[in-house]
Design a protein around this motif. Structure first.
Motif, short mmCIF file in Angstrom:
data_model
loop_
_atom_site.label_atom_id
_atom_site.label_comp_id
_atom_site.label_asym_id
_atom_site.label_seq_id
_atom_site.Cartn_x
_atom_site.Cartn_y
_atom_site.Cartn_z
N GLU A 829 46.02 50.45 55.59
CA GLU A 829 45.89 51.89 55.81
C GLU A 829 47.22 52.61 55.60
O GLU A 829 47.25 53.76 55.15
N GLU A 830 48.34 51.91 55.86
CA GLU A 830 49.65 52.51 55.64
C GLU A 830 49.92 52.67 54.15
O GLU A 830 50.45 53.70 53.70
N VAL A 831 49.56 51.64 53.35
CA VAL A 831 49.72 51.71 51.90
C VAL A 831 48.90 52.87 51.35
O VAL A 831 49.38 53.67 50.52
N LEU A 832 47.66 52.97 51.80
CA LEU A 832 46.77 54.03 51.32
C LEU A 832 47.28 55.41 51.72
O LEU A 832 47.23 56.37 50.93
N TYR A 833 47.77 55.51 52.95
CA TYR A 833 48.25 56.81 53.45
C TYR A 833 49.45 57.31 52.62
O TYR A 833 49.48 58.47 52.18
N HIS A 834 50.43 56.45 52.41
CA HIS A 834 51.61 56.88 51.67
C HIS A 834 51.27 57.14 50.20
O HIS A 834 51.88 58.02 49.57
N ALA A 835 50.31 56.40 49.66
CA ALA A 835 49.86 56.68 48.29
C ALA A 835 49.21 58.06 48.22
O ALA A 835 49.43 58.84 47.27
N ALA A 836 48.43 58.39 49.24
CA ALA A 836 47.78 59.71 49.28
C ALA A 836 48.82 60.82 49.32
O ALA A 836 48.67 61.86 48.65
N ARG A 837 49.88 60.64 50.09
CA ARG A 837 50.93 61.65 50.16
C ARG A 837 51.58 61.86 48.78
O ARG A 837 51.84 63.00 48.37
N ALA A 838 51.84 60.76 48.08
CA ALA A 838 52.49 60.87 46.77
C ALA A 838 51.57 61.57 45.77
O ALA A 838 52.02 62.40 44.96
N LEU A 839 50.28 61.22 45.82
CA LEU A 839 49.33 61.83 44.88
C LEU A 839 49.13 63.32 45.17
O LEU A 839 48.98 64.13 44.26
N LYS A 840 49.11 63.68 46.44
CA LYS A 840 48.99 65.09 46.80
C LYS A 840 50.18 65.89 46.25
O LYS A 840 50.03 67.04 45.80
N ALA A 841 51.36 65.24 46.24
CA ALA A 841 52.58 65.93 45.79
C ALA A 841 52.53 66.28 44.31
O ALA A 841 53.22 67.21 43.86
N ILE A 842 51.72 65.54 43.51
CA ILE A 842 51.62 65.86 42.08
C ILE A 842 50.36 66.66 41.78
O ILE A 842 50.00 66.85 40.62
N GLY A 843 49.66 67.05 42.83
CA GLY A 843 48.48 67.88 42.64
C GLY A 843 47.19 67.11 42.45
O GLY A 843 46.15 67.71 42.13
N ALA A 844 47.19 65.78 42.64
CA ALA A 844 45.96 64.98 42.52
C ALA A 844 45.26 64.98 43.86
O ALA A 844 45.14 63.95 44.55
N GLY A 845 44.77 66.17 44.29
CA GLY A 845 44.23 66.35 45.62
C GLY A 845 43.02 65.49 45.92
O GLY A 845 42.90 64.89 46.99
N GLN A 846 42.06 65.44 44.97
CA GLN A 846 40.84 64.68 45.23
C GLN A 846 41.14 63.19 45.35
O GLN A 846 40.59 62.50 46.21
N GLU A 847 41.99 62.68 44.48
CA GLU A 847 42.38 61.26 44.53
C GLU A 847 43.06 60.95 45.87
O GLU A 847 42.81 59.92 46.49
N ALA A 848 43.88 61.90 46.33
CA ALA A 848 44.57 61.72 47.60
C ALA A 848 43.58 61.68 48.75
O ALA A 848 43.68 60.85 49.66
N LEU A 849 42.59 62.59 48.72
CA LEU A 849 41.60 62.62 49.80
C LEU A 849 40.77 61.34 49.84
O LEU A 849 40.39 60.86 50.91
N THR A 850 40.45 60.81 48.67
CA THR A 850 39.69 59.55 48.61
C THR A 850 40.46 58.42 49.29
O THR A 850 39.90 57.65 50.09
#
Length: 894
Positions: A829-850
């Motif tokens: 869950e930590e790997v997924l969470y930090h990946a979501a933060r990075a993806l949100k930063a480049i505007g990949a919002g839906q991928e981050a939410l998934t």
């Protein structure tokens, strides 16, 4: 050869100054070195004699001396240390106690060093007993990490050194004088290292003599290396003895030949450069009618040859055979080796000694005191070495073989260790006819050194000799392959703590090549249990050299072999090891193997009902691995219960080898639950348990790293956290357990990242650490650490505002996690969470939410495995709370 001491003004003044400083409360150490025959032993002997006399300076101190013998009983573990302790005890007016320690007649200092040490050093007996059981379990099972054993040896060394210091504090200051330290055993050398580092402020001084300028075996080379390191660290001062000054030569001439002309000493000094042995030999040959003329020998060898010609053939043979036994020798052994009646040999040796030619009477070694034999020593080691060298190679081999046979004659059971060492030495030098016996003798000594004395360095040397002897035998020799496989198995078990992948000493086979050789030899021997053990061992060396994937194939093969044998013990040990490693590649595979091993242990009477320490160790490993694997699998409640029960039981067991590992796993769960104070307490307990034993440990390093991680969350403890993690990494580098190195390096990177607070240098340092892990894990196959490192790289780049790179690393981490599934020592869950933060930063919002939703599901599943009270604590943990709330903010302290 008559010897007379002539003053060495400068070195004697250095020794005197050291004694005066000791009287003022300043301990110190002095090394006296020089080539053989330069007068080191005479200097130390005169120094001791003068200290024993009343001097105007009034130096009031005790002097305790010992000598490291190169001859009878080479490699005797703790021999000089036992000698020092016994003499120190005798000086403390405990002669009755010393006599009781020796027991009956003929029992010497070296007969049973561990037993004597246990009696001399308070508390050591219990430590040696525990260490012996743990070591035997490790060697028999092939599954215990040897990192768990070194602290027992290092703890014993610490207790022995502390005992020497404690006895020194109980009376006047003590000067320990150790002659010929180049012959010291590795265990005693470790005690000296500890002692030297404690000298400042202690009422102890140490004086060592060391012969230089000679061909060195591995042991002497190790001593030389450590002496130079002590000098570089300013732990010891050194004084090199050169030739005698002219006034000392003149004094020597006057003492030997009072009527000699005055010009003789000047001429003698010029021609010999003051070398004491050559001076003495020239004076031996000088006659009054020679005047001031000196006949300078071309070499020491030529002098010995000239003097040997004066003896008849029988006497020459006796002396060369005696030299083959060593600088100290026994008349009965020589008689049996030359095939002459003992009474005749005694008479001839007595006559030679009376004529002051070559030899003089000596006290027999402890193990030979009850023998009906005279004991002699050569007047100087230089003479002994020349005599020994005046043989052809085959003459030497034949004489060594006959001496080994003579020493082995009679009752073979319960031979004193010193005698066994002597026999093994001669077997090693005895040539082809002694190879099989040499392999057996050195293998037995290796096991004895490791198990009885916790002397792993000595055990390694005996193993190497046993391997060389077994290899040299033809394959058709009965028992050859079994002996070879067992010796290699033992050597690899002893050295496992130092395995560093493909690294090997120059000219030596790598660890996997050795394991492959053992595996092939075991297959030729057709011994089922040995085949299973060497296959398991090969899996471990492949893990260290080639990585996880080839290792798992071999470990799975070990399980299959054990299943075919219908041997529940071999099957249980193999399945536990396979399960522990398989979980690093695929968590579900490892969990299946560990659960199967647990069912086997519970259902098989030969396992569950046994008190065998091998099985107890394997069971402990299996239980704690199951606990942490269930945690990684999301079953937190069950994992916590298992590990609490396991650690409670291990605390009550006398063998605490696995306790630091179990406490590490328990702390990981407590960190995951958010119970940080409890985790800190457990980690401190684990560190204290290993610190009390002394020495480096990979698990001590890992526990220190986790403690640093917890302290990094508190801004006020930033410096403390960084100091802890640096200590942890240095200890990891020294121990280098292949499975822990990338984990601790990743924790190091995480601590640096958490405490960086935007510092560019710190962020770049964290990046380099994580990159190093990726390079390593792509070779070793440690996927869990690769995933964690990729996640860390993404976090670092996000902190540096390099969002594109952060997203790239984050996606790589997630893709690898999707291929492998949940991994041990990795919070998915930590790997997924930090990946979501990075993806949100480049505007990949839906991928981050998934990804955030996947993380929320994992947290919910873990929470569902807990009781209500523990669940509330778990959900208050910062990362879990953010994931549950669906917030992609920064964690506090990061």
């Amino acid at each position: 050869m008559q010897t007379v001491f002539v003053d060495r003004v400068e070195p004697m003044e250095e020794l005197r100054s050291m004694a005066l400083a000791l009287g003022s409360g300043r301990g110190g150490a002095l090394l006296v070195d020089g080539v053989s025959g330069m007068g080191k032993s005479s200097l130390l002997g005169e120094f001791v004699r003068r200290l024993g006399q009343a001097e105007p300076d009034g130096v009031n101190c005790r002097v305790v001396t010992t000598h490291c013998h190169p001859a009878i009983g080479p490699g005797l573990r703790y021999g000089p240390v036992v000698d020092l302790l016994l003499k120190l005890g005798a000086q403390a007016q405990q002669p009755g106690r010393v006599r009781r320690l020796f027991g009956g007649a003929g029992r010497g200092v070296s007969t049973a060093a561990p037993e004597l040490l246990s009696a001399l050093v308070p508390g050591l007996g219990a430590a040696l007993t525990v260490g012996r059981e743990v070591t035997e379990a490790a060697l028999n099972s092939g599954s215990m990490p040897f990192d768990s054993l070194l602290p027992f040896q290092q703890g014993a060394v610490a207790q022995i050194a502390d005992s020497l210091l404690e006895q020194a504090r109980s009376g006047p200051p003590v000067i320990f004088v150790i002659d010929d330290v180049q012959n010291i055993d590795p265990s005693s050398l470790q005690v000296l290292d500890r002692l030297l580092r404690a000298l400042p402020g202690e009422p102890v001084a140490l004086v060592l003599s060391h012969a230089t300028g000679e061909a060195m075996d591995d042991g002497a080379a190790s001593v030389e290396q450590l002496l130079r390191r002590w000098e570089s660290e300013s732990l010891i001062r050194s004084h090199s003895l050169n030739g005698l000054p002219q006034d000392a030569v003149a004094e020597l001439v006057r003492s030997r030949h009072p009527l000699a002309p005055p010009a003789l000493s000047a001429r003698l000094n010029l021609l010999t450069a003051g070398h004491p042995i050559f001076v003495q030999l020239c004076l031996d040959e000088w006659q009054p009618d020679n005047g001031d003329q000196v006949i300078l020998p071309e070499s020491l060898s030529r002098v010995v040859e000239d003097r040997m010609r004066r003896l008849d053939d029988g006497d020459r043979d006796l002396l060369v055979t005696a030299a083959t036994q060593g600088a100290v020798f026994l008349s009965r052994t020589v008689a049996e080796a030359v095939g002459v009646a003992h009474k005749d040999v005694m008479e001839r040796l007595h006559r030679i000694a009376r004529a002051r030619q070559f030899i003089t009477r000596a006290d027999p070694p402890g193990w030979a005191q009850a023998e009906a034999s005279d004991c002699y020593r050569f007047e100087h080691q230089a003479l002994w070495k020349v005599l020994y060298a005046q043989q052809s190679p085959q003459q030497r081999r034949s004489r060594h073989a006959r001496i080994a046979a003579a020493l082995s004659a009679g009752e073979s059971r319960d031979l004193p260790l010193e005698r066994r060492l002597e026999i093994a030495h001669h077997l090693d030098q005895g040539g082809y006819e002694c190879l099989a016996a040499s392999a057996r003798a050195h293998y037995a000594l290796a096991r004895s050194a490791a198990i009885d004395g916790l002397s792993f360095a000595e055990a390694e040397r005996h193993c190497e000799t046993a391997i060389h002897a077994a290899r040299s035998l033809p394959r058709s020799e009965p028992g050859r392959d079994r002996q070879l496989a067992e010796a290699i198995e033992l050597l690899l078990s002893l050295t496992e703590v130092r395995w560093r992948g493909q690294h090997r000493p120059e000219g030596e086979p790598g660890i996997d090549a050795l394991a492959a050789e053992a595996e092939q030899a075991a297959a030729r021997s057709r011994a089922p249990e040995l085949i299973a053990r060497t296959t398991l061992l090969r899996g471990k060396t492949l893990l260290a050299t080639e990585g996880l994937v080839p290792a798992l194939d071999k470990l799975q093969q070990a399980v299959a072999i054990a299943e075919e044998q219908d041997d529940p013990v071999a099957l249980f040990v193999a399945r536990v090891e396979y399960g522990r490693q398989a979980s690093k590649r695929k968590l579900t595979d490892g969990l299946e193997q560990l659960l199967e091993a647990e069912r086997l242990y519970a259902s098989e009477p030969r396992l569950g009902g046994s008190g065998d320490p091998v099985l107890q160790h394997a069971r402990n490993l299996n239980e704690m691995q199951l606990g942490i694997t269930l945690f990684d699998h999301g079953r937190l409640g069950e994992a916590l219960g298992r590990l609490r029960r396991c650690t409670d039981r291990l605390r009550d067991e006398p063998l605490h080898a696995e306790l630091p590992i179990a406490l590490n796993y328990l702390a990981q769960i407590q960190i995951g639950l958010g119970t940080h104070p409890a985790a800190e307490s457990v980690l401190e307990e684990a560190r204290e348990a290993e610190s009390a034993r002394g020495g480096d440990s990979g698990w001590h390093a890992y526990n220190t790293a986790l403690l640093a991680l917890l302290r990094a969350r508190d801004p006020e403890r930033r410096d403390e956290s960084l100091a802890l993690i640096e200590d942890a990494w240095l200890e990891t580098e020294r121990t280098w357990l292949i499975n822990l190195v990338p984990i601790v390096r990743n924790v190091y990177a995480q601590v640096v990242l958490m405490t960086a607070h935007g510092d560019p240098e710190a962020l770049e340092r964290a990046y380099r650490l994580a990159t190093d892990t990726i390079v390593e894990t792509r070779r070793t196959g440690m996927v869990r650490s690769e995933i964690a490192a990729l996640s860390l790289l993404g976090q670092v780049r996000l902190a540096q505002a390099d969002t594109a790179s952060a997203a790239n690393f984050a996606r790589q981490a997630v893709q690898l996690l999707e291929r492998t599934g949940d991994m041990p020592a990795l919070r998915s869950e930590e790997v997924l969470y930090h990946a979501a933060r990075a993806l949100k930063a480049i505007g990949a919002g839906q991928e981050a939410l998934t990804l955030l939703e996947q993380a929320r599901e994992k947290v919910a599943r873990k929470a569902g495995s807990l009781d209500e009270e523990t669940r509330r604590v778990f959900m208050r943990e910062p990362l879990n709370r953010l994931i549950a709330l669906g917030e992609l903010g920064e964690l506090g302290g990061e």
